[in-house]
Design a protein around this motif. Structure first.
Motif, PDB file in Angstrom:
ATOM      1  N   ARG A   1      13.847  -0.287  51.640  1.00  0.00           N
ATOM      2  CA  ARG A   1      15.426  -0.079  52.301  1.00  0.00           C
ATOM      3  C   ARG A   1      15.633  -1.236  51.736  1.00  0.00           C
ATOM      4  O   ARG A   1      15.508  -2.291  51.193  1.00  0.00           O
ATOM      5  CB  ARG A   1      15.295  -0.094  54.059  1.00  0.00           C
ATOM      6  N   PRO A   2      17.423  -0.601  51.390  1.00  0.00           N
ATOM      7  CA  PRO A   2      18.102  -1.262  50.082  1.00  0.00           C
ATOM      8  C   PRO A   2      18.345  -3.176  51.753  1.00  0.00           C
ATOM      9  O   PRO A   2      18.664  -4.195  50.747  1.00  0.00           O
ATOM     10  CB  PRO A   2      19.454  -1.157  50.479  1.00  0.00           C
ATOM     11  N   ALA A  12       7.963 -14.472  29.126  1.00  0.00           N
ATOM     12  CA  ALA A  12       7.942 -15.236  30.901  1.00  0.00           C
ATOM     13  C   ALA A  12       8.728 -14.184  31.890  1.00  0.00           C
ATOM     14  O   ALA A  12       9.026 -13.368  32.325  1.00  0.00           O
ATOM     15  CB  ALA A  12       9.143 -16.818  30.233  1.00  0.00           C
ATOM     16  N   ASP A  13       7.765 -14.750  32.499  1.00  0.00           N
ATOM     17  CA  ASP A  13       7.159 -14.037  33.989  1.00  0.00           C
ATOM     18  C   ASP A  13       9.020 -15.318  35.353  1.00  0.00           C
ATOM     19  O   ASP A  13       7.515 -16.350  35.502  1.00  0.00           O
ATOM     20  CB  ASP A  13       6.060 -13.926  34.576  1.00  0.00           C
ATOM     21  N   PRO A  14       9.396 -15.051  35.935  1.00  0.00           N
ATOM     22  CA  PRO A  14       9.986 -15.977  36.578  1.00  0.00           C
ATOM     23  C   PRO A  14       9.245 -15.318  38.421  1.00  0.00           C
ATOM     24  O   PRO A  14       9.105 -14.941  38.175  1.00  0.00           O
ATOM     25  CB  PRO A  14      11.870 -15.339  36.714  1.00  0.00           C
ATOM     26  N   PRO A  15       9.445 -16.264  38.835  1.00  0.00           N
ATOM     27  CA  PRO A  15       9.284 -16.662  40.233  1.00  0.00           C
ATOM     28  C   PRO A  15       9.785 -15.145  40.890  1.00  0.00           C
ATOM     29  O   PRO A  15      10.788 -15.846  41.982  1.00  0.00           O
ATOM     30  CB  PRO A  15       8.793 -17.366  40.712  1.00  0.00           C
ATOM     31  N   VAL A  16      10.821 -14.203  41.082  1.00  0.00           N
ATOM     32  CA  VAL A  16      11.021 -13.348  41.328  1.00  0.00           C
ATOM     33  C   VAL A  16      10.696 -12.032  41.716  1.00  0.00           C
ATOM     34  O   VAL A  16       9.305 -11.913  41.944  1.00  0.00           O
ATOM     35  CB  VAL A  16      12.830 -13.053  40.327  1.00  0.00           C
ATOM     36  N   GLY A  17      11.227 -11.368  42.872  1.00  0.00           N
ATOM     37  CA  GLY A  17      11.133 -10.187  43.169  1.00  0.00           C
ATOM     38  C   GLY A  17      11.089  -9.420  42.496  1.00  0.00           C
ATOM     39  O   GLY A  17      11.427  -9.150  41.062  1.00  0.00           O
ATOM     40  N   PRO A  18       9.627  -7.410  43.094  1.00  0.00           N
ATOM     41  CA  PRO A  18      10.164  -6.553  41.674  1.00  0.00           C
ATOM     42  C   PRO A  18      11.293  -5.866  41.341  1.00  0.00           C
ATOM     43  O   PRO A  18      11.361  -5.515  39.922  1.00  0.00           O
ATOM     44  CB  PRO A  18       8.871  -5.471  42.438  1.00  0.00           C
ATOM     45  N   GLU A  19      11.884  -5.599  41.799  1.00  0.00           N
ATOM     46  CA  GLU A  19      13.889  -5.508  41.840  1.00  0.00           C
ATOM     47  C   GLU A  19      14.338  -5.733  40.811  1.00  0.00           C
ATOM     48  O   GLU A  19      14.677  -5.623  39.994  1.00  0.00           O
ATOM     49  CB  GLU A  19      14.175  -5.342  43.213  1.00  0.00           C
ATOM     50  N   ALA A  29      23.172  -1.110  37.602  1.00  0.00           N
ATOM     51  CA  ALA A  29      22.775  -0.575  38.715  1.00  0.00           C
ATOM     52  C   ALA A  29      22.503   0.837  38.559  1.00  0.00           C
ATOM     53  O   ALA A  29      21.116   1.482  39.466  1.00  0.00           O
ATOM     54  CB  ALA A  29      23.835  -0.646  39.569  1.00  0.00           C
ATOM     55  N   ALA A  30      22.455   1.770  37.847  1.00  0.00           N
ATOM     56  CA  ALA A  30      22.319   3.003  37.599  1.00  0.00           C
ATOM     57  C   ALA A  30      20.775   2.630  36.904  1.00  0.00           C
ATOM     58  O   ALA A  30      19.985   3.478  37.266  1.00  0.00           O
ATOM     59  CB  ALA A  30      23.365   3.698  36.570  1.00  0.00           C
ATOM     60  N   GLU A  31      20.519   1.821  36.082  1.00  0.00           N
ATOM     61  CA  GLU A  31      18.939   1.534  35.216  1.00  0.00           C
ATOM     62  C   GLU A  31      18.231   1.156  36.503  1.00  0.00           C
ATOM     63  O   GLU A  31      17.127   2.183  36.092  1.00  0.00           O
ATOM     64  CB  GLU A  31      19.444  -0.154  34.355  1.00  0.00           C
ATOM     65  N   VAL A  32      18.327   0.643  37.464  1.00  0.00           N
ATOM     66  CA  VAL A  32      17.315   0.119  37.954  1.00  0.00           C
ATOM     67  C   VAL A  32      17.201   1.020  39.268  1.00  0.00           C
ATOM     68  O   VAL A  32      16.799   0.943  40.212  1.00  0.00           O
ATOM     69  CB  VAL A  32      17.301  -1.171  38.954  1.00  0.00           C
ATOM     70  N   ASP A  33      18.471   2.062  39.426  1.00  0.00           N
ATOM     71  CA  ASP A  33      18.795   3.252  40.509  1.00  0.00           C
ATOM     72  C   ASP A  33      18.959   2.392  42.054  1.00  0.00           C
ATOM     73  O   ASP A  33      17.838   2.748  42.711  1.00  0.00           O
ATOM     74  CB  ASP A  33      17.169   4.397  40.402  1.00  0.00           C
ATOM     75  N   LEU A  34      19.751   1.166  42.797  1.00  0.00           N
ATOM     76  CA  LEU A  34      19.550   0.695  43.438  1.00  0.00           C
ATOM     77  C   LEU A  34      21.016   0.700  43.495  1.00  0.00           C
ATOM     78  O   LEU A  34      22.519   0.755  42.885  1.00  0.00           O
ATOM     79  CB  LEU A  34      19.332  -0.331  43.296  1.00  0.00           C
ATOM     80  N   PRO A  35      21.746   1.030  44.963  1.00  0.00           N
ATOM     81  CA  PRO A  35      22.862   0.434  45.261  1.00  0.00           C
ATOM     82  C   PRO A  35      23.686  -0.303  44.715  1.00  0.00           C
ATOM     83  O   PRO A  35      22.848  -1.745  44.168  1.00  0.00           O
ATOM     84  CB  PRO A  35      23.140   0.859  47.159  1.00  0.00           C
ATOM     85  N   LEU A  36      24.718   0.023  44.265  1.00  0.00           N
ATOM     86  CA  LEU A  36      25.308  -1.320  43.185  1.00  0.00           C
ATOM     87  C   LEU A  36      25.451  -2.497  44.529  1.00  0.00           C
ATOM     88  O   LEU A  36      25.523  -3.685  43.926  1.00  0.00           O
ATOM     89  CB  LEU A  36      27.472  -0.941  43.510  1.00  0.00           C
ATOM     90  N   GLY A  37      26.125  -2.441  45.911  1.00  0.00           N
ATOM     91  CA  GLY A  37      25.674  -3.751  46.349  1.00  0.00           C
ATOM     92  C   GLY A  37      24.557  -4.252  46.613  1.00  0.00           C
ATOM     93  O   GLY A  37      25.091  -5.553  46.665  1.00  0.00           O
ATOM     94  N   VAL A  38      23.829  -3.898  46.320  1.00  0.00           N
ATOM     95  CA  VAL A  38      22.355  -4.447  46.470  1.00  0.00           C
ATOM     96  C   VAL A  38      22.032  -5.718  45.478  1.00  0.00           C
ATOM     97  O   VAL A  38      22.072  -6.462  45.206  1.00  0.00           O
ATOM     98  CB  VAL A  38      21.187  -2.844  46.754  1.00  0.00           C
TER      99      VAL A  38
END
Length: 109
Positions: A3-4, A33-40, A59-68
């Protein structure tokens, strides 16, 4: 499917200032380089590596809502993993009349 609100840890706004839809995002990380961030966020960094994308394109490339995406970009910007170039304010753009005159002059050549 996550969930967002879980992706953003319940936050609805980025920690810094809001991102314009046309602001350009570029990854600061070198290739490999792999930063310590989440998958999104890792997907966002991968898509913005080597080429600038607008916030709307991210937002379009990662297919997530703009706010997220705005919240995730705020986190990446705070960690200095990305660079964001703000669009030029309309007051600094040349007048439309001047641009029309330039076009007419070029056509006359």
């Amino acid at each position: 499917m996550v969930r967002p609100y879980a992706v953003t840890k319940g936050r609805t706004r980025p920690s810094g200032q809001e991102f314009d839809l046309i602001a350009l995002v570029v990854s600061n990380l070198p290739a490999g380089a792999d930063p310590p961030v989440g998958p999104e966020q890792a997907v966002i960094l991968d898509r913005c590596r080597g080429n600038a994308l607008s916030v709307a394109e991210v937002a379009a490339e990662v297919d997530l809502p703009l706010g997220v995406v705005r919240v995730l970009l705020g986190d990446l910007l705070d960690a200095e993993y990305i660079r964001v170039s703000r669009p030029v304010p309309p007051a600094l753009l040349p007048d439309e009349h001047i641009l029309q005159e330039i076009i007419h002059g070029l056509r006359a050549l």
